[in-house]
Design an enzyme around this catalytic site. Structure first.
Site, PDB file in Angstrom:
ATOM      1  N   ARG A 141      29.536  32.603  49.616  1.00  0.00           N
ATOM      2  CA  ARG A 141      28.658  33.459  48.784  1.00  0.00           C
ATOM      3  C   ARG A 141      28.487  32.806  47.427  1.00  0.00           C
ATOM      4  NH1 ARG A 141      31.277  32.567  45.253  1.00  0.00           N
ATOM      5  NH2 ARG A 141      33.284  33.424  44.598  1.00  0.00           N
ATOM      6  N   ASP A 200      35.869  41.708  39.303  1.00  0.00           N
ATOM      7  CA  ASP A 200      36.114  42.505  40.526  1.00  0.00           C
ATOM      8  C   ASP A 200      37.567  42.995  40.568  1.00  0.00           C
ATOM      9  OD1 ASP A 200      37.174  40.009  40.906  1.00  0.00           O
ATOM     10  OD2 ASP A 200      36.435  39.751  42.966  1.00  0.00           O
ATOM     11  N   ASN A 255      43.370  38.144  43.913  1.00  0.00           N
ATOM     12  CA  ASN A 255      41.941  38.292  43.533  1.00  0.00           C
ATOM     13  C   ASN A 255      41.398  39.674  43.874  1.00  0.00           C
ATOM     14  OD1 ASN A 255      42.028  38.223  46.243  1.00  0.00           O
ATOM     15  ND2 ASN A 255      40.679  36.446  46.497  1.00  0.00           N
ATOM     16  N   ASP A 289      34.338  38.364  47.087  1.00  0.00           N
ATOM     17  CA  ASP A 289      34.042  37.299  48.051  1.00  0.00           C
ATOM     18  C   ASP A 289      33.937  37.858  49.473  1.00  0.00           C
ATOM     19  OD1 ASP A 289      34.377  35.997  45.717  1.00  0.00           O
ATOM     20  OD2 ASP A 289      36.281  35.030  46.240  1.00  0.00           O
TER      21      ASP A 289
END
EC number: 2.7.1.6
Lengths: 435, 528, 528, 435
Positions: free
Chosen positions: C53, C62, C213, C217
């Site tokens: 992406r 995020d 994270n 994604d």
């Protein structure tokens, strides 16, 4: 907790105050003005400064004026000072290196002063075991009651720890670890710091001062001397960098002959308890550990003493205790220690003992003077209180004497000997005093 | 409730030529002056006096900032003082009671404070607390004079009849008298101290000797008024509002004080009693805050020593969940509603650990480590415990504060159809307070329980301990006046308690043990 | 914005007989199937595919639960899989790229998870992350089958053209393909997995290998749709809403992706880069909460690992000071207003330490000890730093989230008077985002800055890094279509950057380094 | 941080896997099934279990069935096992007390197996120094590459600490303190605990196991052996109370001859660094201290390793580092250690290294097997990689061998000797291996 009952002696006794003669009180600088003087101030009618002696009489005169010591006289010579009948107690607060050369003649001259009852000497009572033995003998012959400033024994935290241990709050002692830190003896030396504390033999170093005070406190708390010990003494920093007040290096190196690290391990006479000590020289690092940590592990509980600086005798410590009170614990003197009502025996008790605004530097010396006046005026009305006693040993009452100091000197001597000979030494006999 | 409060009200000052001298001064000054002269062979300059107090209801809630209902009593502490003019000043203390040995200490020439050794238990430490707060007040009042020069030397003769360790707050009486004396000695006759200032500086005085108490005792001692009880509030600000008891038809409202003669030394038992309770209620407030996701004090207010309290929790809870962002101002009706809500929250969040919280339990609810909790909460003063009974202590503080509000409503009701109504309702509140002190706060003792049960079955409508507890005095609501039953109660106590517990008690001691206290005058000065 | 979201939408499945096969499958399946057969001399049962992406705007927000604007790209990861039927099953992995050595490991017979050694950096660990989340999904989906029995053994052949360490999220593409494959392999042809489930289980997958994270994604890779970008939201719940670019008059909106060819391995640099930033923004949220006296998460929500984030602070701040107790639901207008307020608070409370907070500074603002802060915040994953730049990181997160809201408004505006308006406004947001990533978040690098400046002076309206940064790819808003200047930008980059920086670059490599990405289809399956 | 690069050997090597013969793998109980077996499972094509031997063949057969070891054969006798050519590596995972009596004949019989390349023995490689020396010599003569399970060297935390020290992050080491805890050796013993670990001489005790692993780790991190050491060994708890699983005392006491406390202090060869160690037996007390604390103070920074249990080699530790990176620090191999870009030299760096879900018990053994396969398949393409190496010493690469174990045995021998003789011993020569 009854050790903290203030003596009931009136600070305005009907009897006359103890007249104090100082060798080494200087209004401008030094240890006595910061500690002995404020202590006497608080007990102003039990102690009265009546005499000062210092090699230069001007210093004494200036001090009398500065401190407005209305009853004090400046003496020109050691002889006139020592033989003056206006003194009941002589306090020696000068560099350890001159203890011997001052105290020996002083005791001799003092024979002309029938009133002399007390000789108070700052630790470390001379720079060597022989000097200490001679001073001790001379004082014993002279027949004065002696006092040594092992004032760590008077710290409220040490006394509370001693109480907890003696009343069975941690059961049998299982093992002990000590980590300490002696500020000056690291990689850097403040330019204003006096040279003599960096030269071996002057009676002021990591072993004699930092370790000396702390190990005396440990023996006092656990009521036990050592049986076997082993030591390794290090001088890994033979040259130090000079720094100014703000800590910047001046680019100049100066020699150091005193040690900068001590490894000490041994076993306590009572219970063959393993004790592990590590004393580090240098600026106390605040990173991950406190600078003074004493961990005492017992079968029924744990005790921990912590301080910010490495000097147990002048730090405002924190005492942590956690354990299950053994109420079935037969006390040394046989009788049953009363468990506080309201505690059920099995449950774990937690105690944290810290006095936020206690000034340990003045406070411990102040309480040492208090114990002298308690003895002198027998404030606790102890029946047939002897006029003198040889050593405090491990009693709650009284104060440490030159014999207690001598025993500590013997231990320090064996530390250096063990290092030099590379062997573990049996020291179980050093605590028998022999006149 | 008379609205005047003590902002500009001056501590009353009298002198020999005063027309009518208040009874305590008239009775006691002559003898203390004579004793001063015999001790120091000099005449004192003035006598400072401050009374003890009894607390009708609201125990162990002042250090949580909740209001209380004390009144000054006819027992007080006098200090005869002579101001010296020496180059290096010192203070000499003589106490009429030989139990308190004579003390003397010098005043540091550089104007610094006299050090107080908190590890020691001695009466002169309390003098030094009064001296300290007065000295810091003077440094702000006249910095040019007191910033770097010593206070005046003093000769002091102290005499008091507030029995020590009896819960009638002899320490507060002593501290307020000393503070008043030190300010008068150093500011001279021209300066007149306000009650508000004397109260404000003395409420924190005992902290210097390691007792973390609230401000009730000092407020009552300073602001006492004849025939008036006091409604003392600490938040939004420190205020003492005198009020008279309601006029009943044919009885007087009177309170009998009975001393258990069980001495409880607040300082020496602090680690397991007084200071431990302060730690428990502070911890309870923080656990409640953590459970309901509110912050007691914002970054600025909180500090390593100020951990917030149960009143702070009530305020931030109402801010977060009821959108009322201004703190509770003491209004009675909203107070009753909120305190009732707090009791619900305490059941909801603390009742699951009635056997008490261990250090690990608390660390877990506060989401911090054992060491962290120990460092932050247990090093303010020495404490010793097995568990922290957060549920019981918090429940006591909120229910006791609720009872005080109800008591104030009763006290300020204009009239009662029957006297019985007042005595029954006020008595009930006092009995509930005793039960809560005993069962939840565990600060009663067998002797207190015995005295209360005897009094209740001999004419008292409400009986409870007063002051810190663990011994000391009890207070009883007894209808006074001609057909009251004060004598009946005194009789019963004398025979069923005192003579039983203390067979060798003398009549004089008995006389002293049970007293009917009329609300007395607060701190005052008598200048020779 | 089309309202449909991926609740019941199924991951598309195709087979050889499908009428029109999506281009990526049509192009790539035949070759991977051939390679599988040559490696295992057996035919695979199916091929799972998931794309990489690019993120148009909204970097490093995020993991603070703020929404982002990614789109799936035409680069993807394919896994050809054969399900085995062995007594003690094992999984064999072969990668078309020799750089990734062949791996084989057994599946514990008792059905327990395959252990992942977080201290090791290896491509098979990413496979195990996909395997782990699929396994835990299956244990809940069919406990009777997977609670205490091993998964099916597999032979897997992996091939992908998402350049690793390029910021186009090759790890997420791989993990999503693997998770999809493992569920399909174990549930058989009859089970059809929803996009929502695949997205939900893969967003946390990389935590098992130690990279903390957010979910951007994986969400983009799973929910990608041809010709649609995605508005991905994490709160109030995880949602990916496809939307088309606005129709302009005479230009197409297209995004050019230029790879700096500077490889940045997120795992190995985590202690000083990615994971350190996660610690910094979490610490910033807690320092803000402490300063404004609010609690990020109530007792129940908070835990030793969940410390709350900057979106939580925004919510509790508005609850406490604006009486809005329901959390922000993502509404654009109120979002813009609140994020602007947050930037004011950041200036007010963190700007005084622009040089960065030391551990002592943070411990002091959080009113806890050094050891406490270290234990609670620094042991979630390895970190190495000199100072924590709370001011800069918090300012980036709030300003970047604000820019995303403005970008969404632009993307959903029906029409523009002139194409230039869209390009100018959207481009400006992208350039501000690049400046913030560079100056505040310090996650750019010299090559990125160089490429952006060249592109901007050759027809790009907005140029910024995309993905974690510290190297990897850049994305550029360039008017497409006949009179666009895509070629002009490509030309300039090739001559002024690639040929200068990489003199020996081949035409093929150059071809691959600069691509024009059309939004592509998300995860899908091809059954043989 | 490059030590954590996974070897690039394919776990499905084109070459044949290493065929492993186990002595002591029992599906029902013991150490190997909990650690060696799961490790091999993860590297299933680099290691293949082909042979089991145990005194009772039924045990081997049952284990093969339970674990479905399709390629493994159960051997009836040690001789048949040792001489079978189907084995490349023999793993000895039995009680230390039987190491000698099994390994010596095994090496002899193995002369009939030309394929034997590796001998992997669990620490503590025999119960005495003599036995260890004999086994070492026999293996050397037999010409096999040896491996010892001092797996603490493979812990990610230990390797990271070694990296920090070797790259000059703490400057010169100034002093070291270690406090550890050996669970079983206290006042109480779980009734199910095997008797042999409480009897001295079986090669499993506080000194050999707890101290052994930890001091090997310390030497490895600091890249230095000891020069002088002193030790005191204690058995203050000759009798232990038996307790059931829930910790209640059964009212039965059992004899203990292994030590329950060790005091150890010494100096490191490199830099004469003072090291102080105290190892306590008994249930780890959670009161005021962690159960494993290693503090390493340096001139430029401090390093701290902490663990919940006292066993460094199987605990998931936490590493704390804080210091100012000396970028002007000339590295041992002369070249300049690159300072991470973005750090300014003067400022203090803080690092906390902890992997929340790292399983140390399996993980460290797993990484030891990985290093064996890296060596066997030369995955790092090291030019002219020798077919064998005598000892790992202090390299990052490779794995510890029987020579590393022998050197550690000599140190432990001198610990007991120092205690028995009551003297500080010079041990600087024990690290020279002599065939």
């Amino acid at each position: 907790m009854d050790y903290n009952k203030r003596s009931s002696v009136s600070t305005v006794p009907n009897a006359a105050p103890i007249r104090v003669g100082f060798v080494g009180l200087n209004a401008a600088k030094g240890w006595a003005i910061k500690t002995h003087y404020p202590a006497i101030l608080q007990l102003s009618s039990q102690f009265q400064i009546t005499a000062l002696y210092s090699p230069k009489i001007e210093t004494s005169i200036a001090t009398i004026q500065r401190l407005k010591l209305s009853n004090a006289t400046a003496f020109p010579t050691l002889e006139s000072f020592a033989s003056s009948s206006t003194i009941d107690m002589i306090v020696i607060a000068i560099q350890v290196a001159s203890h011997y050369e001052v105290v020996m003649p002083l005791l001799e001259f003092s024979k002309n002063n029938p009133n002399l009852k007390y000789l108070f000497v700052e630790w470390a009572l001379a720079c060597s075991l022989d000097q200490a033995e001679s001073i001790y003998k001379a004082a014993a012959e002279r027949g004065v009651q002696t006092i040594i400033s092992l004032q760590g024994r008077k710290s409220p935290y040490i006394l509370r720890a001693k109480e907890l241990i003696s009343q069975g709050y941690i059961g049998d002692i299982n093992s002990i670890e000590i980590a300490g830190n002696g500020g000056w003896y690291g990689y850097e030396r403040p330019v204003k710091s006096p040279k003599y504390i960096y030269e071996i033999g002057n009676g002021v170093d990591l072993v004699t001062t930092t370790f000396g005070h702390t190990i005396d406190i440990l023996q006092y708390m656990t009521s036990s001397y050592f049986s076997r010990i082993n030591a390794m003494v290090f001088n890994n920093i033979p040259e130090q960098e000079l720094i100014d007040e703000r800590g910047n290096r001046l680019g100049q190196r100066v020699p150091k002959t005193v040690p900068d690290h001590l490894l000490f391990q041994g076993t306590l006479l009572n219970g063959n308890v393993p004790v592990s000590c590590s004393f580090k020289g240098g600026k106390p690092t605040k990173k991950f550990t406190k600078n003074l940590v004493i961990d005492i592990h017992g079968t029924k509980g744990d005790l921990k003493l912590e301080g910010d600086a490495g000097f147990a005798e002048i730090s405002n410590l924190v005492l942590y205790y956690s354990g299950t009170r053994a109420n079935d614990f037969p006390l040394a003197n046989g009788q049953q220690a009363p468990l506080d009502p309201g505690y059920d025996a099995g449950k774990e008790i937690m105690e944290v003992y810290h006095l936020r605004n206690y000034n340990a530097i003045v406070g411990n010396i102040h309480r040492l003077y208090q114990s002298i006046s308690d003895f002198h005026f027998n404030t606790k009305k102890i029946p047939e209180l002897p006029s003198q006693f040889v050593m405090q040993g491990f009693d709650f009452e009284g104060f440490p004497t030159l014999m207690d100091a001598l025993i500590l000197h013997r231990l320090i001597e064996s530390v250096y000997k063990s290092n030099m000979m590379g062997s573990t030494l049996n020291v179980s006999n050093i605590s028998h005093y022999s006149l | 409730m008379t609205k005047s409060h003590s902002e500009e009200v001056i501590v009353p000052e009298f002198n020999s030529s005063a027309k009518e001298l208040p009874r305590p001064l008239a009775e006691k000054c002559p003898s203390i002056i004579k004793k001063f002269i015999s001790a120091y062979d000099a005449k004192p300059d003035f006598v400072a006096r401050s009374p003890g107090r009894v607390n009708l209801i609201g125990e162990h809630i002042d250090y949580c900032d909740f209001s209380v209902l004390p009144l000054a009593i006819d027992f007080d502490m006098l200090c005869a003082v002579k101001v010296l003019n020496e180059k290096n000043p010192s203070i000499t203390l003589i106490n009429a009671d030989p139990k308190f040995a004579q003390r003397k200490f010098d005043l540091p020439l550089d104007g610094s404070y006299v050090t107080i050794d908190p590890s020691v238990s001695d009466w002169s430490n309390y003098f030094k607390c009064g001296l300290h707060v007065a000295h810091s007040f003077l440094k702000k009042l006249a910095p040019e004079r007191f910033a770097s020069a010593p206070l005046a030397g003093l000769q002091v003769f102290c005499e008091g009849d507030v029995p020590t360790g009896s819960g009638l707050s002899s320490s507060a009486a002593f501290i307020c008298a000393v503070a008043l004396a030190v300010v008068k000695a150093n500011m001279g006759p021209g300066y007149h101290m306000s009650k508000q200032n004397l109260m404000r500086i003395t409420v924190v005085a005992e902290h210097y000797v390691g007792v973390n108490n609230g401000g009730m005792d000092q407020a009552a001692s300073v602001c006492g008024e004849e025939d008036h009880a006091l409604y003392v509030e600490f938040k939004p600000q420190l205020k003492a509002t005198p009020f008279k008891f309601p006029q009943l038809k044919n009885h007087e409202i009177s309170f009998v004080i009975a001393n258990t003669l069980v001495v409880s030394n607040k300082f020496e038992t602090a680690p397991t009693n007084y200071n431990l309770r302060v730690v428990e209620v502070t911890t309870a407030a923080n656990v409640l805050a953590a459970t309901y996701g509110v912050v007691l004090l914002s970054g600025k207010e909180g500090s390593s020593t100020n951990k917030g309290n149960l009143r702070d929790f009530m305020n931030v809870y109402y801010a977060r969940y009821h959108n009322i962002s201004t703190p509770w101002n003491g209004d009675i009706e909203s107070g009753i509603e909120r305190l009732t809500k707090m009791l619900v929250l305490v059941e909801e969040s603390l009742a699951n650990k009635k056997q008490g919280f261990s250090v690990d339990d608390v660390a877990q609810s506060l989401n911090c480590s054992r060491e962290e909790f120990t460092r932050d909460y247990l090093t303010t003063s020495p404490v010793r415990f097995q568990v922290l009974k957060l549920y019981q202590r918090a429940k006591h503080v909120y229910s006791e504060s609720l009872r005080v509000l109800k008591a104030v409503k009763l006290m300020t009701t204009a009239s009662f159809t029957a006297d019985e109504d007042f005595f029954k309702q006020f008595g009930a509140l006092m009995n509930e307070s005793q039960a809560s002190c005993d069962k939840l706060y565990e600060c009663s003792c067998p002797e207190i329980d015995k005295i209360c049960s005897i009094a209740l079955s001999n004419g008292s409508y409400g009986s409870r301990l007063t002051g810190a507890g663990w011994g000391g005095c009890t207070v009883h609501l007894v209808p006074g006046g001609p057909n009251g039953n004060i004598e009946k109660v005194k009789e019963a106590l004398a025979n069923e308690f005192y003579k039983v517990k203390y067979p060798k008690i003398t009549d004089a001691e008995l006389e002293n043990a049970i007293i009917v206290s009329k609300p007395a005058l607060g701190s005052c000065l008598y200048e020779l």
